[in-house]
Structures are given as C-alpha cells and as structure tokens.
Write an enzyme that holds these catalytic residues in place. Structure first.
Site, PDB file in Angstrom:
ATOM      1  N   ASP A 179       0.809  -1.224   0.000  1.00 33.53           N
ATOM      2  CA  ASP A 179       0.000   0.000   0.000  1.00 33.53           C
ATOM      3  C   ASP A 179       0.842   1.273   0.000  1.00 33.53           C
ATOM      4  O   ASP A 179       0.451   2.293   0.578  1.00 33.53           O
ATOM      5  CB  ASP A 179      -0.971   0.010   1.191  1.00 33.53           C
ATOM      6  CG  ASP A 179      -1.888  -1.192   1.188  1.00 33.53           C
ATOM      7  OD1 ASP A 179      -2.263  -1.640   0.085  1.00 33.53           O
ATOM      8  OD2 ASP A 179      -2.216  -1.701   2.279  1.00 33.53           O
ATOM      9  N   GLY A 198      -4.550  -4.310  -3.767  1.00 37.22           N
ATOM     10  CA  GLY A 198      -5.541  -3.285  -4.084  1.00 37.22           C
ATOM     11  C   GLY A 198      -4.760  -2.055  -4.488  1.00 37.22           C
ATOM     12  O   GLY A 198      -4.096  -1.445  -3.659  1.00 37.22           O
ATOM     13  N   HIS A 199      -4.776  -1.746  -5.785  1.00 39.05           N
ATOM     14  CA  HIS A 199      -3.980  -0.619  -6.297  1.00 39.05           C
ATOM     15  C   HIS A 199      -4.941   0.477  -6.751  1.00 39.05           C
ATOM     16  O   HIS A 199      -5.763   0.269  -7.635  1.00 39.05           O
ATOM     17  CB  HIS A 199      -3.087  -1.085  -7.455  1.00 39.05           C
ATOM     18  CG  HIS A 199      -2.069  -2.114  -7.029  1.00 39.05           C
ATOM     19  ND1 HIS A 199      -1.184  -2.702  -7.881  1.00 39.05           N
ATOM     20  CD2 HIS A 199      -1.793  -2.632  -5.803  1.00 39.05           C
ATOM     21  CE1 HIS A 199      -0.416  -3.550  -7.217  1.00 39.05           C
ATOM     22  NE2 HIS A 199      -0.772  -3.536  -5.951  1.00 39.05           N
ATOM     23  N   GLN A 241       2.025  -6.015  -3.238  1.00 40.23           N
ATOM     24  CA  GLN A 241       2.496  -6.158  -1.846  1.00 40.23           C
ATOM     25  C   GLN A 241       3.783  -5.338  -1.642  1.00 40.23           C
ATOM     26  O   GLN A 241       3.947  -4.327  -2.291  1.00 40.23           O
ATOM     27  CB  GLN A 241       2.703  -7.632  -1.474  1.00 40.23           C
ATOM     28  CG  GLN A 241       1.411  -8.425  -1.300  1.00 40.23           C
ATOM     29  CD  GLN A 241       0.767  -8.849  -2.602  1.00 40.23           C
ATOM     30  OE1 GLN A 241       1.398  -9.443  -3.449  1.00 40.23           O
ATOM     31  NE2 GLN A 241      -0.503  -8.575  -2.787  1.00 40.23           N
TER      32      GLN A 241
END
Ligand code: GDP
Ligand code: IMO
Ligand code: MG
Length: 441
Positions: free
Chosen positions: A13, A40-41, A225
C-alpha cells in the site's frame, strides 16, 4: 524510459498503483508478476478513483498492453468482474489490451475456504490474511497439484484435477477445520464457463514479452504487496506467499534478469501495515490517528484500518539491498503536513546494542526499539508543488534524509493521489534508456 520495475519497499500500500499509472505514459506494456487479488492498487485520474486487484494499473491508457504473468494466482471471478467494471466505465478490455498467462495459477473455491478456516482456527494467532485464498493456492502450486489458466480450457483435465484435489481438501475442511465440504460438479461447471470467457485472453505471456523485447518496446513491471511481505525476505510468517522483490519479476513474468534496467522502490513517507506482524515504529497515539485519518489509511481490498507509524528507514534500507533499487518514489508526503515535529527511524536498538538491519528472528525484532532522528515539520499545503524548489525547506530536508539513510536517490515525489499531483525529479530509467537503444518515448 527503459524497462522499469516498480516495487513496494515496506508492507504494501505504498502507492504502487499511482506510480505505475504515471509511468505507463512512457511504456508500451505493463506486466504484473506476482500476488493476486490480495492487492488493491488505487489510481485517481481526472478526479475519478479506480481500484485494481488483478489487472495491471496501466489499463487506463488505451494504446498500452497489460499482461498478467505466470507468477500470479488469479481468481477468475474477480478478473471477469474487473473487466466488466471497466466496461461500465466506458473502457472496453479485449485481448488486444490484456493477456493472461496460461501458466498463472487459478484460485479455486477450496483455496478461499481453507484460507478462511485456517485463520478462524488460529484465533488470536491469526496472520490477518486477506482471505482471498492466496496462500493455499501458492501451496498447491508448490505441491504440484494446482490448476492453471490453461486447465480452464480442458474440460476433462479440469474435472480430473478438481476431483482429485477435493478428496484431500474436503478431508481437511471437514475433519480438521469442521467446515463445510465442497462438491466437484458445480465448481467444474462454473470454472469452465469462466474459462470460456477468459479464453481469448489466455496466452504465453513470456513469448509476448520476448517479442516486445526484440521489437525494443518498453516494459513496466508492476509489483504487488511489498518487500517486507516477501515470502523469503519479509517478516515471516507474517508475509504473503509470493516474492514481491524485484528478482521475482523475472520468474513471475518469464523474462531474463538482463531485461530489467531500472528498479524503483516506492516509499510511503510514513509506515503502514494491514494484518498482524511486528511493526517497530507503530504509533498507537493521536499522531498515529492523525496520519491514519489524513492518509485515509483503510485497506483497498478488505477495508481494514491500516496500522500507522513513523517512517522506518531500517526497513527501506533493507529494501534497497534486497531489490537493488536504482531510485525511490516517495509518496504521500502531503499527509505529513501539519505535524510540528517528525521522526524517522534510522536504526534499531536491542539490549543496548545498535542494529542496522531488521533482525530475522521476530522475537528479536519485537525486542527492538527505534532510534529516531527528529526533524521539524511543515504547515504549508504542498499538494500543488510540481518541483522540489516549491516544497518547504523542512519537506526537502525530509526527502534528503530518506535518500541519505537508504543510499538511493529520489526520482519521484508524490504530493497527492491524482496523477498530476507529482514531482518528477528525474524520469526513472531515463539514463538506462539512453544507453539501451530502446525506441524513443
Ligand atoms: P498500492 O497498493 O501500493 O497501489 O497502494 P494503495 O492504492 O493500496 O494505497 C495508496 C493510497 O494512497 C491510495 O488510496 C492512493 O490513491 C493514495 N495515494 C497515492 N499517492 C498519494 C499521495 O502522494 N498523497 C495522498 N494523499 N494519497 C496518495
Ligand atoms: P498491495 O499490492 C498490504 C498482507 C495481508 C496479510 C498478509 C498475508 O495493495 O500493496 P495474504 O492474503 O496475502 O495471504 O495475506 O499480507 N497483504 C497486504 N498488505 N497491501 C497488500 O497488497 C497486501 N497483500 C497482502 O494483510 O497481513
Ligand atoms: Mg494496496
């Protein structure tokens, strides 16, 4: 721009999606090489937010090819949903825009069931996984019992594999975890039907990349990640099950190491972590709350509140070594605006001794206390800065400290979530590009 890899230097993140989107403008293709929909980008383009879990973050550019490498574990339902969501947003994603490696492993319903059952059984000792079946799917890959994308196109082969796997998985689910068992028939039917929809995208990504290399195209490698979630190099066992380090790009995309010309490490201006595991600079006070709220630190995949703390440069320095970083992209600097004093961790102390690297033993890591360098903060809104000279002196000093301690120069500084809210100090890979003969941007 030469071939560039973008990797996270912390616990994920860091803002990889934003930086990949930005660098796609100077690339021909973008390939993801590991992880799955645990990622989650988030990108913000023209004020509109997009979150991608599997599709590479370059997909918003019409004339760029996106590829999903063999190193990923792919949930076909989530991939199809992402393709559909893009259609709703007016972006048609056909095989000319997206490829899926036939060798990528497929996340099956039993992987998700085992991930969730195992976490529940662990109780307080749980890892805090995303529950997406990532670990169990990589386990099957290593056990040589996995289902690959190519198997979705082979009805007989798929049925055989699913039936054989379910014998073992159902035993585990029912007898060990006391969870519900699964039936082969409906799984095979639904995966074959998803396979039909995905068939046009399924190809040999390694061959496609090789053709691109020979045509002197520019390739961007998108990591998911972060380095300290790496299965080998991270805070094991509080890690994911793949290799997010830059070295993973070669095995996970199917290219040789000489095709990686420049590695950019994404460094969030502070540290966050979702899920369990040690975190030396964690703040559980109002400063942590301030950063969490200003940084909107909620997981893009699970919505969990991210743990926040001061920037840990021990972690970043380790990442410089583990990835062979050529430059840094420092993100979310704007989030620190308004704090009177800032701290960055430049070393750890354990039993009166100073240590320069993160200890491998988690017991030792838990005993570490941070050695901080204190610095003045700034109060000005920096989101409009497009040049380092437009930043307050204290913000520039903060960047210089990161460069000094990590030993890596900054190529990008991000001052807001939007594509344009960025200071490009030096285009990553521009020097390597000049020496490479790769076609002009
Ligand atoms: P990733 O997984 O590394 O791609 O990062 P995430 O997308 O999960 O989390 C980063 C979050 O920070 C996203 O919501 C981005 O829109 C946002 N973001 C990225 N860069 C900046 C920045 O420089 N400033 C601010 N305020 N937000 C940013
Ligand atoms: P991006 O690409 C942050 C964390 C989970 C958990 C651990 C193992 O958005 O940076 P897993 O489901 O992979 O078995 O969970 O890894 N984790 C992430 N944390 N960002 C991510 O991805 C993550 N992907 C996995 O929270 O602690
Ligand atoms: Mg993320």
């Amino acid at each position: 721009m030469a071939n560039v890899a973008v990797v996270g230097t912390q616990w994920g993140d860091e803002g990889k999606g934003k930086v990949v989107d930005l660098l796609t403008a100077r690339s021909d293709m973008v390939v993801r090489f590991q992880g799955g929909n645990n990622a989650g980008h988030t990108l913000v383009v023209d004020g509109k937010q997009f979150i991608f879990h599997i599709i590479p973050s370059g997909i918003l550019y019409e004339n760029k090819k996106c590829l999903i490498g063999n190193g990923l574990v792919v949930d076909p339902e989530v991939l199809l949903e992402e393709i559909d969501n893009l259609k709703v947003a007016g972006i048609f994603v056909g095989p000319e825009r997206l490829s899926l490696s036939e060798k990528a492993h497929i996340i099956m319903p039993y992987h998700k069931a085992i991930d969730l059952a195992r976490e529940t059984a662990k109780g307080k000792a749980k890892l805090g996984t995303t529950g997406r079946g990532i670990g169990p799917c990589y386990e099957d890959k290593a056990a040589r019992t996995g289902v690959r994308a190519v198997d979705l196109l082979d009805p007989e082969g798929l049925e055989e594999k699913v039936k054989a796997n379910l014998k073992e998985k159902n035993f585990l689910l029912e007898r060990f975890f006391g969870a519900e068992t699964l039936e082969a028939g409906p799984i095979v039917d639904s995966y074959l039907s998803m396979g039909e929809k995905l068939a046009p995208f399924i190809t040999d990504v390694s061959v496609e990349l090789d053709q691109a290399v020979k045509a002197r195209k520019r390739i961007l490698f998108e990591g998911a990640q972060g380095t300290h979630l790496d299965l080998d190099h991270g805070t094991y066992p509080f890690v994911t099950s793949s290799n997010p380090v830059a070295g993973g790009a070669c095995a996970g995309a199917g290219i040789g190491p000489k095709q990686l010309h420049h590695v950019v490490g994404i460094v969030k201006a502070y540290t966050t972590r979702v899920g369990a595991g040690p975190f030396v600079t964690e703040l559980t006070d109002e400063t942590g709350d301030y950063i969490q709220a200003r940084g909107k630190e909620f997981g893009a995949t699970t919505g969990r509140r991210r743990r926040c703390g001061w920037l840990d440069l021990v972690v970043v320095r380790d990442s410089a070594r583990l990835n062979g970083l050529d430059s840094l992209a420092i993100t979310k600097l704007d989030v620190l605006t308004g704090l009177d004093r800032l701290k960055v961790c430049v070393g750890y102390e354990i039993e009166g001794e100073k240590v320069e690297q993160r200890p491998t033993s988690l017991r030792r890591m838990a005993a570490c206390t941070p050695i901080y360098k204190e610095m003045p903060g700034w109060q000005e809104d920096i989101s409009a800065a497009r040049d380092l000279t437009q930043l307050p002196e204290a913000a520039r000093a903060y960047i210089e400290t990161i460069e000094e301690v990590s030993g890596v120069p900054a190529s990008i500084v991000s001052v807001g979530p939007g594509r344009e809210e960025t200071i490009v100090v030096k285009h990553p890979g521009i020097e390597e590009f000049r020496n490479s003969g790769i076609q002009e941007c």
